[in-house]
Scaffold this motif. Structure first.
Motif, PDB file in Angstrom:
ATOM      1  N   TYR A  24      38.781  32.366  44.121  1.00  0.00           N
ATOM      2  CA  TYR A  24      39.701  33.309  43.506  1.00  0.00           C
ATOM      3  C   TYR A  24      41.090  33.122  44.103  1.00  0.00           C
ATOM      4  N   VAL A  25      41.814  32.139  43.608  1.00  0.00           N
ATOM      5  CA  VAL A  25      43.156  31.861  44.123  1.00  0.00           C
ATOM      6  C   VAL A  25      44.179  32.544  43.223  1.00  0.00           C
ATOM      7  N   VAL A  26      44.960  33.455  43.772  1.00  0.00           N
ATOM      8  CA  VAL A  26      45.963  34.173  42.995  1.00  0.00           C
ATOM      9  C   VAL A  26      47.054  33.205  42.569  1.00  0.00           C
ATOM     10  N   PRO A  27      47.382  33.156  41.286  1.00  0.00           N
ATOM     11  CA  PRO A  27      48.327  32.146  40.784  1.00  0.00           C
ATOM     12  C   PRO A  27      49.770  32.537  40.998  1.00  0.00           C
ATOM     13  N   ASP A  68      40.652  39.861  41.547  1.00  0.00           N
ATOM     14  CA  ASP A  68      40.977  38.975  40.422  1.00  0.00           C
ATOM     15  C   ASP A  68      42.343  39.333  39.852  1.00  0.00           C
ATOM     16  N   VAL A  69      43.317  39.466  40.728  1.00  0.00           N
ATOM     17  CA  VAL A  69      44.681  39.794  40.302  1.00  0.00           C
ATOM     18  C   VAL A  69      45.279  38.595  39.576  1.00  0.00           C
ATOM     19  N   GLN A  70      45.645  38.799  38.326  1.00  0.00           N
ATOM     20  CA  GLN A  70      46.218  37.728  37.521  1.00  0.00           C
ATOM     21  C   GLN A  70      47.697  37.946  37.222  1.00  0.00           C
ATOM     22  N   GLN A  71      48.158  39.181  37.348  1.00  0.00           N
ATOM     23  CA  GLN A  71      49.542  39.500  36.983  1.00  0.00           C
ATOM     24  C   GLN A  71      50.218  40.235  38.136  1.00  0.00           C
ATOM     25  N   ALA A 127      53.712  36.039  38.372  1.00  0.00           N
ATOM     26  CA  ALA A 127      52.551  35.360  37.824  1.00  0.00           C
ATOM     27  C   ALA A 127      51.999  36.150  36.649  1.00  0.00           C
ATOM     28  N   ASP A 128      51.546  35.416  35.637  1.00  0.00           N
ATOM     29  CA  ASP A 128      50.874  36.008  34.486  1.00  0.00           C
ATOM     30  C   ASP A 128      49.719  35.091  34.103  1.00  0.00           C
ATOM     31  N   ALA A 275      52.210  45.001  37.495  1.00  0.00           N
ATOM     32  CA  ALA A 275      52.407  45.063  36.052  1.00  0.00           C
ATOM     33  C   ALA A 275      52.636  43.656  35.503  1.00  0.00           C
ATOM     34  N   LYS A 276      52.395  43.484  34.213  1.00  0.00           N
ATOM     35  CA  LYS A 276      52.590  42.189  33.553  1.00  0.00           C
ATOM     36  C   LYS A 276      54.074  41.849  33.512  1.00  0.00           C
TER      37      LYS A 276
END
Length: 407
Positions: A24-27, A68-71, A127-128, A275-276
């Motif tokens: 789980y690498v945060v982008p 699982d932070v994606q944004q 990141a998004d 936030a996105k």
């Protein structure tokens, strides 16, 4: 709290959590474009440590794994203190590679982002998901940005008005099939999350892992995960990871040396928002008059040959006999340069070059013979007079002992 190894859970549980966390690498950093061993200096909001529910080290590791932070978007401070000597104008006198000369571009990320490996810097990140990231290195009068948007990767240096453009093929089916996970493993850690994953890979029987209270980072409540070597001889004193109580995202990473003093690496957000980000954040078009270098141009044979130092084609051969001595935090890499000779020294008649190298290192002797130890606050290396090299995050005495035992 007692060290992790005394908990009811087993080290197999720890390794399972560690392995899961690594996936789980945060982008935050642009794919494949990151600086080596950087740190982010934290900003603390409020006073006093937050009162959070008690958790075990295993639970905290699992919390990181489940994150699982994606944004996100935020600001970080970057400060790294490896204790490297000041070489003054030596680098320019030897001739730089890239940096805007005919063999490269000042906007090429792999060299530009190396600036983060020393000193203090301010960085904005956004990141998004896996397909969109942006990293901007801010200076007093300029800005350097790397933008990943889908299959496009742009880097722009406002100081020189140069841009670098390439395609992101990491998700391409053909190349991905050839690279597998190899490409990912070669990326340098560049965020608290990535740095924490690397540290957790070392969490085996040679490591103590505990929960060391709570703290606030960038205005958010966080747990402190403390990672310490149980072995003697390592230059690593302790690693602290601040884990966001809500999302499980590592917000801060601090590596302190066994010798004490300021942190070697300190990683943390000064401001973060989950936030996105606006889609326009990842848009980029080169300003008028910008010199644009395509990635394929730098890969062409003639320029690659000009950028390659004389004799560098033999460097890989020197590492063919790489041997690892010991395990865990006290492991030492050993290899033979193959030349049968060490570095030039003042006593060898090398003149100014020998005196300069002698001033950077400490002369040592032992059963192995004699050699020079070159030290930073984290990594030390012994180069013997017969061309053998011993290096690791260990003390000078540990290197000498390894060289003696290898004889």
């Amino acid at each position: 709290m007692a060290p992790y190894e005394s908990d009811d859970n087993t080290n197999d549980d720890l390794r399972t959590g560690r392995s899961k966390a690594a996936r789980y690498v945060v982008p935050v950093a642009v794919v494949g474009l990151a600086a080596a061993t950087i740190g982010l200096v934290p900003a603390f909001a409020g006073s006093g440590d937050p009162d959070l529910p008690k958790v075990t080290a295993q639970q905290l590791i699992e919390k990181i794994a489940a994150s699982d932070v994606q944004q996100l978007s935020g600001t970080v401070k970057i400060s790294t203190d490896l204790g490297l000597p000041d070489l003054g104008g030596l680098e320019s006198s030897l001739g730089g590679l890239g940096g805007g000369d005919e063999s490269g571009s000042s906007a090429e990320p792999s060299s530009k982002l190396m600036e983060l490996a020393s000193g203090t810097h301010t960085v904005r990140v956004a990141a998004d998901g896996e397909g969109r990231q942006k990293l901007s290195l801010l200076d007093k009068a300029s800005e350097y940005s790397v933008i990943h948007n889908g299959d496009e990767v742009w880097a722009y240096d406002s100081a020189s008005n140069e841009a670098y453009h390439t395609k992101d093929t990491s998700s391409g089916s053909a190349e991905k099939g050839e690279r597998g996970e190899k490409g990912k493993s070669e990326d340098m850690p560049a965020t608290p999350k990535e740095l924490a994953d690397e540290a957790l890979k070392a969490a085996d029987d040679t490591t103590s892992v505990t929960v060391d209270g709570t703290m606030r980072v960038a205005g958010r409540d966080a747990y402190k995960l403390l990672i310490e070597p149980k072995q003697s001889g390592s230059t690593v004193g302790a690693i602290t990871v601040a884990v966001d109580e809500k999302t499980g995202l590592p917000l801060k990473f601090t590596l302190t040396p066994a010798s004490g003093g300021a942190a070697v690496v300190d990683a943390g957000f000064t401001q973060v928002n989950f936030a996105k980000p606006a889609a326009s954040t990842f848009d980029f078009s080169p300003p008028k008059g910008t010199k644009v270098t395509e990635g394929d141009e730098l890969k062409s044979g003639d320029k690659a040959d000009r950028a390659r130092p004389e004799g560098s084609e033999d460097l890989g051969k020197e590492f063919e006999g790489l041997n690892v001595i010991g395990e865990g935090w006290s492991s030492i890499a050993q290899f033979d340069t193959g030349g049968g000779e060490g570095l030039p020294s003042e006593g060898s008649g090398a003149g100014d070059a020998g005196r300069f190298l002698d001033s950077l290192g400490d002369q040592v002797t032992g059963k192995f013979g004699s050699g020079t130890v070159f030290s930073t606050r984290l990594v030390n290396a012994l180069i013997t007079d017969d061309g053998k090299v011993y290096a690791g995050a260990v003390t000078k005495d540990a290197l000498v002992k390894a060289a003696n035992e290898a004889k």
